[in-house]
Design an enzyme around this catalytic site. Structure first.
Site, PDB file in Angstrom:
ATOM      1  N   CYS A   2       8.634  27.678 -30.682  1.00  0.00           N
ATOM      2  CA  CYS A   2       8.371  27.851 -32.163  1.00  0.00           C
ATOM      3  C   CYS A   2       9.070  28.886 -32.911  1.00  0.00           C
ATOM      4  CB  CYS A   2       6.985  27.864 -32.547  1.00  0.00           C
ATOM      5  SG  CYS A   2       5.991  28.784 -31.168  1.00  0.00           S
ATOM      6  N   LYS A 613      13.508  21.009 -31.072  1.00  0.00           N
ATOM      7  CA  LYS A 613      14.886  21.131 -30.635  1.00  0.00           C
ATOM      8  C   LYS A 613      15.128  21.773 -29.340  1.00  0.00           C
ATOM      9  CE  LYS A 613      19.168  20.515 -31.710  1.00  0.00           C
ATOM     10  NZ  LYS A 613      19.932  19.185 -31.757  1.00  0.00           N
TER      11      LYS A 613
HETATM   12  N1  GLU Z   1       1.195  29.066 -27.164  1.00  0.00           N
HETATM   13  C1  GLU Z   1       1.386  29.132 -28.366  1.00  0.00           C
HETATM   14  C2  GLU Z   1       0.789  28.073 -29.240  1.00  0.00           C
HETATM   15  O1  GLU Z   1       0.465  27.020 -28.418  1.00  0.00           O
HETATM   16  C3  GLU Z   1       2.761  29.181 -29.011  1.00  0.00           C
HETATM   17  C4  GLU Z   1       3.680  28.062 -28.582  1.00  0.00           C
HETATM   18  C5  GLU Z   1       5.019  28.022 -28.791  1.00  0.00           C
HETATM   19  O2  GLU Z   1       5.761  28.928 -28.406  1.00  0.00           O
HETATM   20  O3  GLU Z   1       5.651  26.981 -29.063  1.00  0.00           O
HETATM   21  O4  GLU Z   1       0.267  28.317 -30.257  1.00  0.00           O
END
Ligand code: GLU
Length: 618
Positions: A2, A613
């Site tokens: 993310c 992506k």
């Molecule tokens: N592990 C975190 C979550 O599930 C962040 C996920 C990520 O880095 O995409 O919110």
């Protein structure tokens, strides 16, 4: 996977946060949220989790709430721990509500840390691993630790690859951040009035005059007037500023005046210009060494090649490995990076790995590179981002030079990878003086490649609309190819799955009668790619077999043929009689069809479900 975006400035930062998140959204769009620290140090949080456009919804919330403050952090989430809902959306507050935090990555020792917090009577609100980090920091601050010490010691407790940005009520007016990522984890941006932090330099480019990269395990503290990077408790370093070159925003298409609502469509059309520039540089440039980035000694002494990647990069790797065996007569293996990361390499000192990852951050491919390097393999990375982790840990890297690819499905990076593989193969063949007749033919065929790309991309010769109707009306879609067209049918099938949510599968032509034929019936649609090195008679036999099982056929063929035309509902004729160039052209109609089918069925082609992506988790 993310995105993190933070900003400190003189005025309200909420619009910066929204603009930053818009540029990060391609990395994950399950949900989005932001937190503003107000002048009295309190936090105000807004979240959006129940739409496919979370940042657009968040923007509306920001506008209607009149949220305002000179300091804030934001996040776009690709969920790993916990469902997509507001509770699991970042930012997360700590148990005393004095820390607000956003997180990228996976805390691998999450279970142990959660148990530790429960033993310390800390109430857990969400299902995420991210919330745990906020509580750990809060616990340490409550033991009267100074914030820098508290953060550095929390960082040491986390296993896995994690990047974090946070704000504190007790130590206000600053954004604190750290990353256990070895490169490219967090980047700082600056202009005259504001300081930024983000997990992606792309998000910073339009706001910043300078950016600077941070290293693994450093603590970053940014305030309105300063940036501090602390390596450990005693030493800090002055960040090295890199000027941001303002790139032209959108490359125009072949006619110079292309307008679309979809990034994917723009990126499909850009291929004409991008491939033409790449071909001029790597094929036609009047210099002897067209790949000066590569150590030729190591490369030419390799007795074996391995090609590796995931998703579209795996399909491009497949094409590369077939080329290298056919043109260079050197053993060339194909591996999924997720498998290669645990494999023993036979004769590693005589092997070169071509690792393909458009972002350079694909976790499986990074691990495969590390595994090969540890065994002594020469590693060449084919990548779009020079500042990426993969580029940094390889022996050399070749840039795709596509410009940032934003839409989630790979298109221009895929075709550029094919061109890089083919032109590198030609360069090696020239250096080793092998297969010169084939190379002369190939170079001749390259002269008309661009014209052919334009023809295939411009709708006029083909009835894309009708064919996309066939796709949407079919129960299932199969794609068949052979040898160099097999990676292309795999890529086409991947596009149909990702973009148009179609139940599609790719097979080698010979495989059909060994199983998949059982699925052929009325309303099945089969795409058959018939390239110049195929035995056309045998391919026609296969088409007859498919036809007698009442399935519909679409062909993409290199030559006009009455029997093919008669058996096909539609025939895309691609005028290339070169077996190495035909695949590069044949993927283009498949990309266009997946785009059109998505739009016709009301899907957003830029926002495929459950995907992101850049896959930075293993
Ligand atoms: N592990 C975190 C979550 O599930 C962040 C996920 C990520 O880095 O995409 O919110």
């Amino acid at each position: 996977m993310c995105g993190i975006f933070g900003c400190v400035g003189n005025n309200n930062v909420s619009s910066f946060l929204i603009d930053g998140l818009k540029r990060l959204e391609y990395r994950g769009y399950d949900s989005a949220g932001l937190c503003i620290q107000k002048s009295d140090s309190s936090f105000e949080i807004l979240k959006s989790s129940n739409s496919n456009y979370p940042v657009a919804v968040l923007e509306k919330l920001v506008n209607s709430s009149k949220i305002s403050g000179n300091l804030g952090i934001g996040h776009t989430r690709w969920a790993t721990h916990g469902v997509v809902n507001n509770e699991n959306t970042h930012p997360h507050l700590s148990y005393t509500k004095s820390v607000s935090l956003v997180h990228n990555g996976i805390v691998e020792n999450y279970d142990d840390l959660k148990k530790f917090l429960i033993r310390n009577n800390v109430p857990i609100q969400s299902q995420t691993d991210s919330e745990i980090i906020a509580h750990l920091i809060d616990l340490k601050l409550n033991c009267k630790l100074d914030i820098e010490k508290a953060l550095l010691s929390t960082l040491k407790m986390l296993e896995g690859i994690n990047s974090v940005a946070l704000m504190s009520k007790t130590f206000p007016d600053k954004i604190y951040a750290f990353s256990s990522d070895s490169s490219g984890g967090l980047i700082i941006g600056e202009n005259k009035y504001n300081k930024f932090i983000s997990s992606d330099s792309y998000a910073l480019e339009s706001f910043s005059d300078f950016i600077n990269f941070t290293d693994k395990d450093e603590l970053i503290v940014i305030s309105r007037n300063s940036v501090k990077i602390i390596n450990d408790l005693n030493s800090s370093r002055i960040p090295k500023k890199i000027n941001v070159s303002k790139k032209p925003k959108v490359q125009k298409d072949l006619n110079g005046n292309f307008e679309t609502n979809f990034i994917l469509e723009k990126e499909i059309f850009e291929q004409n210009t991008i491939l033409s520039n790449l071909i001029n540089k790597r094929i036609f440039q009047n210099v002897e060494d067209k790949f000066p980035e590569i150590n030729k000694h190591k490369l030419l002494n390799s007795r074996k090649f391995i090609f590796s990647g995931m998703g579209s990069s795996y399909n491009a790797a497949h094409y590369g490995s077939l080329l290298f065996e056919e043109i260079l007569n050197i053993e060339s293996k194909l591996e999924f990076s997720s498998e290669l990361k645990n494999k023993k390499i036979i004769d590693p000192k005589e092997t070169t790995l071509f690792a393909i990852t458009q972002s350079g951050e694909t976790a499986d491919t990074i691990e495969a590179i590390k595994n090969c390097k540890n065994q002594g393999v020469n590693v060449i990375v084919i990548v779009e981002e020079a500042n990426s982790k993969a580029a940094k840990i390889s022996d050399s890297y070749l840039l795709l030079e596509t410009g940032k690819e934003i839409s989630v499905a790979a298109t221009k990076t895929f075709s550029s990878t094919l061109i890089i593989c083919l032109s590198l193969c030609i360069q090696i063949a020239n250096l080793l003086n092998i297969n010169s007749k084939e190379i002369v033919k190939l170079l001749k065929a390259f002269e008309t490649l661009n014209e052919n790309i334009s023809k295939v991309l411009a709708c006029c010769d083909y009835n894309y609309q009708d064919v996309s109707e066939y796709i949407l009306n079919s129960k299932n879609v199969f794609l068949i190819g052979k040898n160099l067209t097999y990676p292309i049918v795999r890529e086409g099938s991947l596009k149909f799955q990702e973009i148009s949510k179609i139940n599609s599968h790719a097979f080698v032509e010979g495989e059909l009668k060994h199983g998949p034929n059982a699925l052929l019936e009325r309303k099945s649609l089969v795409f058959s790619l018939i390239g110049p090195d195929d035995n056309i008679k045998k391919s026609i036999n296969t088409l007859r077999e498919i036809n007698s099982r009442h399935a519909d056929i679409i062909t993409i063929s290199f030559c006009a043929n009455d029997e093919i035309a008669e058996l096909s509902k539609y025939n895309f004729l691609i005028e290339s009689d070169n077996p190495y160039l035909f695949p590069i052209l044949a993927v283009l109609p498949l990309q266009k069809l997946s785009f059109l089918s998505a739009v016709k069925s009301g899907l957003d082609p830029d926002r495929p479900k459950n995907l992101a992506k850049t896959v930075t988790v293993e």
